[in-house]
Design a protein around this motif. Structure first.
Motif, mmCIF file in Angstrom:
data_model
loop_
_atom_site.group_PDB
_atom_site.id
_atom_site.type_symbol
_atom_site.label_atom_id
_atom_site.label_comp_id
_atom_site.label_asym_id
_atom_site.label_seq_id
_atom_site.Cartn_x
_atom_site.Cartn_y
_atom_site.Cartn_z
ATOM 1 N N LEU A 103 -2.148 -0.442 -4.050
ATOM 2 C CA LEU A 103 -3.319 -0.078 -3.264
ATOM 3 C C LEU A 103 -4.513 0.249 -4.156
ATOM 4 C CD1 LEU A 103 -2.897 -0.099 -0.158
ATOM 5 C CD2 LEU A 103 -0.780 0.322 -1.393
ATOM 6 N N PRO A 104 -5.724 -0.061 -3.724
ATOM 7 C CA PRO A 104 -6.919 0.181 -4.542
ATOM 8 C C PRO A 104 -7.353 1.652 -4.524
ATOM 9 C CG PRO A 104 -7.523 -0.860 -2.471
ATOM 10 C CD PRO A 104 -6.026 -0.832 -2.503
ATOM 11 N N ALA A 105 -6.535 2.483 -5.178
ATOM 12 C CA ALA A 105 -6.829 3.910 -5.330
ATOM 13 C C ALA A 105 -6.536 4.260 -6.789
ATOM 14 C CB ALA A 105 -5.981 4.751 -4.377
ATOM 15 N N ARG A 106 -7.557 4.102 -7.649
ATOM 16 C CA ARG A 106 -7.404 4.246 -9.101
ATOM 17 C C ARG A 106 -6.321 3.294 -9.626
ATOM 18 N NH1 ARG A 106 -10.393 7.624 -6.654
ATOM 19 N NH2 ARG A 106 -11.108 9.594 -7.602
ATOM 20 N N TRP A 107 -6.260 2.110 -9.009
ATOM 21 C CA TRP A 107 -5.252 1.115 -9.386
ATOM 22 C C TRP A 107 -5.310 0.775 -10.862
ATOM 23 C CZ3 TRP A 107 -5.987 -3.835 -11.376
ATOM 24 C CH2 TRP A 107 -4.865 -4.663 -11.391
ATOM 25 N N GLY A 162 1.008 -5.574 -10.105
ATOM 26 C CA GLY A 162 0.413 -6.845 -9.707
ATOM 27 C C GLY A 162 -0.788 -7.205 -10.559
ATOM 28 N N ASP A 163 -1.299 -8.397 -10.357
ATOM 29 C CA ASP A 163 -2.460 -8.861 -11.123
ATOM 30 C C ASP A 163 -3.754 -8.240 -10.611
ATOM 31 O OD1 ASP A 163 -0.842 -10.443 -12.684
ATOM 32 O OD2 ASP A 163 -1.115 -12.224 -11.437
ATOM 33 N N TYR A 164 -3.761 -7.835 -9.354
ATOM 34 C CA TYR A 164 -4.947 -7.191 -8.767
ATOM 35 C C TYR A 164 -4.483 -6.434 -7.521
ATOM 36 C CZ TYR A 164 -4.670 -11.500 -5.995
ATOM 37 O OH TYR A 164 -4.239 -12.549 -5.223
ATOM 38 N N PRO A 165 -5.272 -5.480 -7.035
ATOM 39 C CA PRO A 165 -4.864 -4.715 -5.855
ATOM 40 C C PRO A 165 -4.686 -5.610 -4.633
ATOM 41 C CG PRO A 165 -6.703 -3.644 -6.971
ATOM 42 C CD PRO A 165 -6.546 -4.991 -7.600
ATOM 43 N N LEU A 166 -3.689 -5.256 -3.836
ATOM 44 C CA LEU A 166 -3.407 -5.956 -2.580
ATOM 45 C C LEU A 166 -3.121 -7.435 -2.788
ATOM 46 C CD1 LEU A 166 -6.102 -4.316 -0.231
ATOM 47 C CD2 LEU A 166 -3.730 -3.610 -0.604
ATOM 48 N N SER A 167 -2.507 -7.759 -3.897
ATOM 49 C CA SER A 167 -2.142 -9.154 -4.140
ATOM 50 C C SER A 167 -0.974 -9.593 -3.267
ATOM 51 C CB SER A 167 -1.782 -9.364 -5.615
ATOM 52 O OG SER A 167 -0.611 -8.632 -5.963
ATOM 53 N N GLU A 168 -0.182 -8.626 -2.775
ATOM 54 C CA GLU A 168 1.033 -8.960 -2.045
ATOM 55 C C GLU A 168 0.825 -8.841 -0.525
ATOM 56 O OE1 GLU A 168 3.648 -10.161 -4.074
ATOM 57 O OE2 GLU A 168 1.772 -10.025 -5.220
ATOM 58 N N MET A 195 -0.090 -3.508 5.260
ATOM 59 C CA MET A 195 -0.078 -2.058 5.498
ATOM 60 C C MET A 195 -1.495 -1.484 5.437
ATOM 61 S SD MET A 195 2.943 -1.349 6.317
ATOM 62 C CE MET A 195 2.869 0.440 6.290
ATOM 63 N N ALA A 196 -2.316 -2.001 4.553
ATOM 64 C CA ALA A 196 -3.710 -1.551 4.500
ATOM 65 C C ALA A 196 -4.456 -1.972 5.762
ATOM 66 C CB ALA A 196 -4.390 -2.108 3.261
ATOM 67 N N ARG A 197 -4.254 -3.198 6.180
ATOM 68 C CA ARG A 197 -4.921 -3.702 7.386
ATOM 69 C C ARG A 197 -4.484 -2.905 8.617
ATOM 70 N NH1 ARG A 197 -3.453 -8.527 6.817
ATOM 71 N NH2 ARG A 197 -1.641 -8.482 8.206
ATOM 72 N N TRP A 211 -4.252 5.899 -1.305
ATOM 73 C CA TRP A 211 -5.298 5.044 -0.742
ATOM 74 C C TRP A 211 -5.750 5.559 0.617
ATOM 75 C CZ3 TRP A 211 -4.790 2.171 3.803
ATOM 76 C CH2 TRP A 211 -5.860 1.322 4.096
ATOM 77 N N PHE A 212 -4.802 6.016 1.437
ATOM 78 C CA PHE A 212 -5.163 6.509 2.767
ATOM 79 C C PHE A 212 -6.066 7.735 2.665
ATOM 80 C CE2 PHE A 212 -4.536 9.058 6.579
ATOM 81 C CZ PHE A 212 -4.784 8.116 7.573
ATOM 82 N N ILE A 213 -5.704 8.675 1.795
ATOM 83 C CA ILE A 213 -6.536 9.870 1.611
ATOM 84 C C ILE A 213 -7.914 9.481 1.092
ATOM 85 C CG2 ILE A 213 -6.814 11.991 0.268
ATOM 86 C CD1 ILE A 213 -3.751 12.285 0.320
ATOM 87 N N GLN A 214 -7.957 8.617 0.086
ATOM 88 C CA GLN A 214 -9.224 8.210 -0.516
ATOM 89 C C GLN A 214 -10.119 7.481 0.488
ATOM 90 O OE1 GLN A 214 -9.629 5.992 -4.540
ATOM 91 N NE2 GLN A 214 -9.693 4.378 -2.993
ATOM 92 N N THR A 215 -9.513 6.626 1.306
ATOM 93 C CA THR A 215 -10.287 5.779 2.210
ATOM 94 C C THR A 215 -10.760 6.518 3.452
ATOM 95 O OG1 THR A 215 -9.048 3.837 1.452
ATOM 96 C CG2 THR A 215 -10.235 3.624 3.536
ATOM 97 N N PHE A 216 -9.875 7.345 4.034
ATOM 98 C CA PHE A 216 -10.177 7.948 5.333
ATOM 99 C C PHE A 216 -10.449 9.453 5.257
ATOM 100 C CE2 PHE A 216 -7.548 4.203 6.147
ATOM 101 C CZ PHE A 216 -8.321 3.536 7.071
ATOM 102 N N ARG A 217 -10.142 10.082 4.097
ATOM 103 C CA ARG A 217 -10.277 11.537 3.960
ATOM 104 C C ARG A 217 -9.483 12.253 5.054
ATOM 105 N NH1 ARG A 217 -12.513 9.499 0.005
ATOM 106 N NH2 ARG A 217 -14.205 10.455 -1.179
ATOM 107 N N ARG A 218 -8.289 11.756 5.302
ATOM 108 C CA ARG A 218 -7.370 12.327 6.271
ATOM 109 C C ARG A 218 -6.043 12.629 5.591
ATOM 110 N NH1 ARG A 218 -8.619 7.850 10.995
ATOM 111 N NH2 ARG A 218 -10.793 8.441 11.356
ATOM 112 N N PRO A 219 -5.186 13.441 6.211
ATOM 113 C CA PRO A 219 -3.937 13.835 5.547
ATOM 114 C C PRO A 219 -2.990 12.664 5.327
ATOM 115 C CG PRO A 219 -4.487 15.361 7.319
ATOM 116 C CD PRO A 219 -5.408 14.190 7.466
#
Length: 396
Positions: free
Chosen positions: A257-261, A279-285, A291-293, A353-361
């Motif tokens: 996940l793109p959270a300090r990946w 992985g080679d880059y975030p969310l490559s799989e 799960m992010a979507r 990633w969830f905390i970073q993206t949404f600022r939720r628990p």
């Protein structure tokens, strides 16, 4: 259980007839209004299955109904009236039976095939569930998304981000089953009213995020190429894959996940491996992207990712977690005995990633203690410890 409606009956009447909350009968029959039903219309009765009873001269319909704790009219509904066995006669009576035991599989390594089998059984028994697809894996296995409840608060729980942590899927499936059993049997769990939770929360679950990896650990290499050759090579010819954490391409999904990946990328394996390769880059799989979507589309209020092991959980990320997370963490610790850890030297995970993206628990729960994969002998202890966390995630 399905019944054929009689003219003039309503869903409200059936909820009374079978002693079920109306909201569950309505949700099991989405698309059917609350008005009079049409004769011959198929109606789903959640939490019931069909059985049979051999009648004899000493048995009456009233006696059978009393044994089932249902009105006699329920027997008339599930039988063709003209073929009902008469008192003093014989014959076979169709009887509605309330499901009072779990239907999911326990006591065996929990593969993707078992998950599919159990989800079908759960949906058939409890059709107020919504069963969707969050996406597919590398090998095109479904990432099943289960939803239950009507509330505005959306709570998401997932399992098996890591292949050799498949016991998390089994634990989550048993909780789902117990929750559904309690709803249709008017039971509380540890003093918590399940119907109140159903009305106030929407529970979302992806029980198995890495189905390809789980199957690799449980059943061995797939037949598909190039993945059979790839995993054999990465595992250095070892026919046992018990230590495999990654997906079928050797990418660690909880480092995706793109959270300090970039921090994980710099210090973890630089090529596909049984574990830890980000992985080679975030969310490559495809599994990580799905799960992010899902989180973006469903707009969850909080997420809980189940992992093993350590009997602790992590609830902070770079001081970006909201204030309410601390109170939830304290309750999780109280009801489970698990240690609450705010920060840990780990990045690019789902809760990060969830905390970073949404600022939720967001929470990562490390179930049990020992060496992965944890043995099934720990199953009951893990479930007893973490049942309180499942409940608290809904009522907090």
């Amino acid at each position: 259980m399905d019944v054929i409606a009689r003219s003039g009956d309503t869903l409200h009447y059936y909820s009374q007839l079978f002693d079920l909350p109306l909201i569950l009968v309505q949700d099991a029959n989405r698309g059917i209004g609350d008005g009079p039903l049409l004769p011959g219309q198929l109606v789903k009765i959640p939490g019931f299955k069909v059985g049979t009873r051999t009648m004899n001269r000493e048995t009456s319909l009233n006696v059978v109904a009393e044994e089932l704790k249902l009105p006699v009219d329920a027997l008339f509904l599930v039988n063709q009236e003209e073929s009902l066995p008469l008192r003093g006669g014989g014959g076979t009576l169709v009887v509605p039976q309330r499901v009072q035991q779990r239907v999911v599989t326990v006591g065996v390594p929990y593969s993707y095939d078992i998950l599919c089998h159990d989800l079908r059984k759960l949906w058939k028994t409890y059709p107020f569930l919504t069963l969707e697809s969050a996406g597919t894996s590398v090998l095109k296995n479904e990432l099943f998304h289960v939803k239950s409840g009507r509330g505005e608060k959306k709570v998401h729980i997932n399992g098996s981000f890591h292949a050799n942590e498949w016991i998390t899927t089994a634990i989550l499936m048993v909780f789902l089953n117990d929750y559904l059993l309690a709803l249709t049997n008017h039971r509380a769990i540890r003093g918590v009213n399940m119907l109140a939770l159903y009305e106030s929360c929407l529970l979302s679950a992806v029980p198995m995020v890495d189905p390809d990896g789980v199957n690799l650990v449980v059943d061995g290499p797939p037949s598909e190429e190039p993945y059979r050759t790839l995993v054999t090579k990465l595992n250095k010819g070892n026919p046992t894959f018990k230590d495999w954490k990654a997906n079928i391409r050797g990418v660690d999904l909880n480092n995706q996940l793109p959270a300090r990946w970039e921090i994980e990328k710099a210090r973890k394996p630089q090529a596909a491996a049984p574990r830890d390769y980000p992985g080679d880059y975030p969310l490559s799989e495809p599994e990580a992207r799905a799960m992010a979507r899902l989180a973006e589309e469903e707009d969850f209020d909080r997420v809980i990712a189940l992992h093993t092991q350590g009997k602790e959980f992590y609830w902070g990320f770079e001081q970006e977690e909201p204030e309410e997370a601390e109170a939830i963490a304290q309750e999780f610790a109280r009801v489970s005995g698990y240690k609450a850890v705010r920060y840990v030297d780990s990045y690019a995970g789902y809760k990060d990633w969830f905390i970073q993206t949404f600022r939720r628990p967001g929470f990562t729960i490390e179930l049990g203690e020992g060496v992965n994969p944890l043995p099934l002998s720990q199953f009951q202890d893990i479930y007893d410890d973490t049942l309180g966390i499942f409940l608290a995630s809904l009522y907090m």
